[in-house]
Design an enzyme around this catalytic site. Structure first.
Site, PDB file in Angstrom:
ATOM      1  NE  ARG A  77      -3.319   2.618   2.621  1.00  0.00           N
ATOM      2  CZ  ARG A  77      -3.168   3.504   3.617  1.00  0.00           C
ATOM      3  NH1 ARG A  77      -2.391   3.249   4.646  1.00  0.00           N
ATOM      4  NH2 ARG A  77      -3.817   4.649   3.599  1.00  0.00           N
ATOM      5  CG  HIS A 123      -1.058   9.037   3.562  1.00  0.00           C
ATOM      6  ND1 HIS A 123      -1.178   7.694   3.837  1.00  0.00           N
ATOM      7  CD2 HIS A 123      -0.648   9.613   4.729  1.00  0.00           C
ATOM      8  CE1 HIS A 123      -0.852   7.460   5.101  1.00  0.00           C
ATOM      9  NE2 HIS A 123      -0.520   8.610   5.670  1.00  0.00           N
ATOM     10  CD  GLU A 170      -4.590   7.627   9.684  1.00  0.00           C
ATOM     11  OE1 GLU A 170      -4.120   8.668  10.143  1.00  0.00           O
ATOM     12  OE2 GLU A 170      -4.182   6.502  10.012  1.00  0.00           O
ATOM     13  CG  ASN A 310      -4.932   3.499   8.420  1.00  0.00           C
ATOM     14  OD1 ASN A 310      -5.062   2.495   7.732  1.00  0.00           O
ATOM     15  ND2 ASN A 310      -4.532   4.648   7.924  1.00  0.00           N
ATOM     16  CE1 TYR A 312      -1.691   3.659  12.769  1.00  0.00           C
ATOM     17  CE2 TYR A 312       0.376   2.564  13.263  1.00  0.00           C
ATOM     18  CZ  TYR A 312      -0.435   3.224  12.385  1.00  0.00           C
ATOM     19  OH  TYR A 312       0.003   3.443  11.107  1.00  0.00           O
ATOM     20  CD  GLU A 381      -1.367   4.058   7.925  1.00  0.00           C
ATOM     21  OE1 GLU A 381      -1.181   4.479   9.079  1.00  0.00           O
ATOM     22  OE2 GLU A 381      -1.484   4.807   6.944  1.00  0.00           O
TER      23      GLU A 381
HETATM   24  C1  PNW Z   1      -1.079   7.318  10.858  1.00  0.00           C
HETATM   25  N1  PNW Z   1      -3.199   9.745  16.528  1.00  0.00           N
HETATM   26  O1  PNW Z   1      -1.167   8.522  11.540  1.00  0.00           O
HETATM   27  C2  PNW Z   1      -0.711   7.715   9.440  1.00  0.00           C
HETATM   28  O2  PNW Z   1      -1.596   7.246   8.451  1.00  0.00           O
HETATM   29  C3  PNW Z   1       0.708   7.453   9.070  1.00  0.00           C
HETATM   30  O3  PNW Z   1       1.086   8.308   8.024  1.00  0.00           O
HETATM   31  C4  PNW Z   1       1.585   7.586  10.307  1.00  0.00           C
HETATM   32  O4  PNW Z   1       2.938   7.564  10.028  1.00  0.00           O
HETATM   33  C5  PNW Z   1       1.181   6.455  11.226  1.00  0.00           C
HETATM   34  O5  PNW Z   1      -0.185   6.509  11.546  1.00  0.00           O
HETATM   35  C6  PNW Z   1       1.979   6.397  12.521  1.00  0.00           C
HETATM   36  O6  PNW Z   1       1.752   7.537  13.293  1.00  0.00           O
HETATM   37  C7  PNW Z   1      -1.667   8.738  12.791  1.00  0.00           C
HETATM   38  O7  PNW Z   1      -2.732  10.741  17.141  1.00  0.00           O
HETATM   39  C8  PNW Z   1      -1.107   9.766  13.534  1.00  0.00           C
HETATM   40  O8  PNW Z   1      -4.119   9.056  17.030  1.00  0.00           O
HETATM   41  C9  PNW Z   1      -1.609  10.111  14.771  1.00  0.00           C
HETATM   42  C10 PNW Z   1      -2.691   9.410  15.274  1.00  0.00           C
HETATM   43  C11 PNW Z   1      -3.252   8.385  14.520  1.00  0.00           C
HETATM   44  C12 PNW Z   1      -2.752   8.054  13.292  1.00  0.00           C
END
Ligand code: PNW
Length: 480
Positions: A77, A123, A170, A310, A312, A381
């Site tokens: 991707r 993006h 996002e 996406n 985390y 992601e």
């Molecule tokens: C994503 N938050 O960003 C992005 O899609 C990527 O480009 C980035 O490098 C990756 O996650 C890692 O950070 C985020 O604050 C940035 O919750 C911040 C947040 C979530 C996603």
């Protein structure tokens, strides 16, 4: 052995975004994006860096493809730089053939290597020309027309070579980080210590609305003009972490956690699946939340061929007493990393906002699947940074046990959601193939399964996780 599995034709691999890896901001006639501008404003990026060189991926496509092959991935991707393709961005501005052909060749090379391309149209690196001309996302009519034109140029050039399209990455981040927190381009906010322009109580909601309409417009173009002959699918990718109530026995905390999910996912997914904003948002934001016209509803409702997510980490959510602040964007809640019993939701990472918790990932997939009627998911992601990784010697960085633990847990949760909860999941691209420019955090925060030596000519060194992810998928993906 595990009793969970993933389907035979599962798409798995890694993800990147152009501004974070490519460098070469002026090559072959590229125009400026809002990130080219923003990253050069002193004080905006923590370590004073920018994406001018990054991983030099613009010049190393062959090397990156070899790297992908060595991980065993079947999918990559990546995002296109709109300003490489249409340097000034607009529908009456010239197309830059050189920029466009760079990506067409890249896609051909990926196919030759047996890797499926998954392409994101935008993006975050909006052509600055459009921001200068009419405020970019702030002007929904102009923006939708220019995005429609760009999308058509791209769909036409790639034809059936690309079967997986993502309109926006996002929109929550584009709106909130760019127009409220101001940590991201274009850095507008009501906080006058950070910017002399912006209105955080209104602009993020205008931006979100405009991204939804532009998304719906591009999807209509694809479905009307390309889908039948090119046979691809298209969607928007939304981001957000799961929200667990701080006190699971307190109905106020349970409501708060649900509200936070509505303010992150529901903000975009409710319109895409149901043609309206969540009730909780309308209640809190009143007339600051734009209304959809009937024509807009027709464009936006039903505009996802799949649900891109996406995600985390995870958070505990506690309700807040009193009225929400005018610039509140989470539904009047407190976001915590410890629960009422004082337990951490997950270990610390290098990213203040990221606390991994694989169980939360499975819960999130269940929450989304239930609310949106069991759509097909692609996880576009998922990954982690490591506390203090950048300060270690290279040999230690390459032995990234913590990242291996992360992928083991998250991919396991994914397989459980597929097998035990019956959720339709077809793909997963880990963030990220490479350590790269982590936006306002600069290069210190590394998310790659590959170490990039920024001082040593951008040389790539696969970390342990680069091979581990393939081993994990080999365990889960059905062979028959
Ligand atoms: C994503 N938050 O960003 C992005 O899609 C990527 O480009 C980035 O490098 C990756 O996650 C890692 O950070 C985020 O604050 C940035 O919750 C911040 C947040 C979530 C996603």
């Amino acid at each position: 052995m595990t009793d969970s599995h993933l389907p035979k034709d599962f798409h798995w691999g890694f993800a990147t975004a152009c501004y974070q890896v490519e460098g070469s901001p002026k090559a072959d006639g590229k125009g400026e994006s809002i990130w080219d501008v923003f990253a050069h404003i002193p004080g905006k990026v923590w370590d004073g860096t920018n994406g001018d060189v990054a991983c030099d991926s613009y010049n190393r496509t062959a090397e990156d493809i070899e790297l992908l092959k060595s991980t065993g991935a079947n999918t990559y991707r990546f995002s296109l730089s709109w300003a490489r393709i249409i340097p000034l961005g607009g529908r009456n501005d010239p197309v830059n053939e050189k920029g466009l052909q760079h990506y067409v060749k890249f896609v051909d090379d990926l196919h030759a290597a047996g890797i499926t391309p998954m392409v994101t149209l935008l993006h975050w690196d909006l052509p600055d020309g459009l921001y200068q001309r009419y405020g970019g996302y702030l002007n929904k009519d102009e923006f939708a027309k220019d995005f429609e034109n760009y999308a058509r140029v791209v769909f036409k050039a790639f034809g059936s070579k690309v079967k997986h399209w993502i309109t926006f990455n996002e929109p929550w981040c584009s709106s909130i980080l760019g127009f409220n927190i101001a940590s991201h381009a274009p850095g507008r906010t009501s906080d006058r210590s950070k910017s002399d322009i912006g209105d955080s109580s209104r602009e993020p909601w205008i931006v979100g609305h405009s991204l939804l309409i532009a998304h719906g417009t591009a999807v209509k173009v694809y479905r009307d003009e390309f889908k039948e002959k090119d046979g691809g699918i298209i969607a928007i990718t939304l981001n957000g972490d799961y929200a667990e109530p701080w006190d699971a026995n307190d109905p106020l905390d349970v409501d708060a956690a649900n509200r936070k999910l509505e303010f992150t996912y529901g903000w975009f997914a409710d319109p895409v699946y149901y043609g309206r904003y969540p009730e909780s948002m309308r209640k809190q934001l009143g007339d600051r939340l734009p209304e959809f016209t009937p024509e807009e509803i027709a464009l936006v409702k039903g505009s996802n061929d799949f649900f891109g997510i996406n995600t985390y980490g995870d958070n505990y959510i506690k309700h807040k007493e009193g009225e929400p602040a005018p610039d509140d964007f989470y539904g009047n809640v407190d976001v915590l990393d410890q629960n009422k019993a004082g337990e951490w939701i997950g270990p610390e990472t290098e990213s203040a906002w990221l606390r991994p918790n694989p169980r939360g990932f499975r819960s999130l997939l269940n929450w989304l699947s239930k609310r949106y009627g069991g759509p097909t998911f692609y996880v576009t992601e998922n990954g982690t940074s490591l506390k203090g990784e950048n300060d270690k010697p290279r040999e230690e960085i390459l032995n990234d046990e913590f990242r291996c633990w992360f992928f083991e847990g998250y991919i396991g949760a994914l397989a459980d959601a597929y097998t035990k909860d019956g959720i339709d999941i077809r793909g997963y691209t880990g963030w990220s193939l490479l350590d790269n420019f982590e936006w306002h955090e600069g290069y210190r925060t590394r998310f790659g399964v590959t170490y990039v030596d920024y001082e040593g000519g951008q040389k790539r060194y696969p970390k342990k996780s680069a091979h581990e992810v393939g081993k994990i998928f080999a365990k889960y993906i059905r062979k028959d």
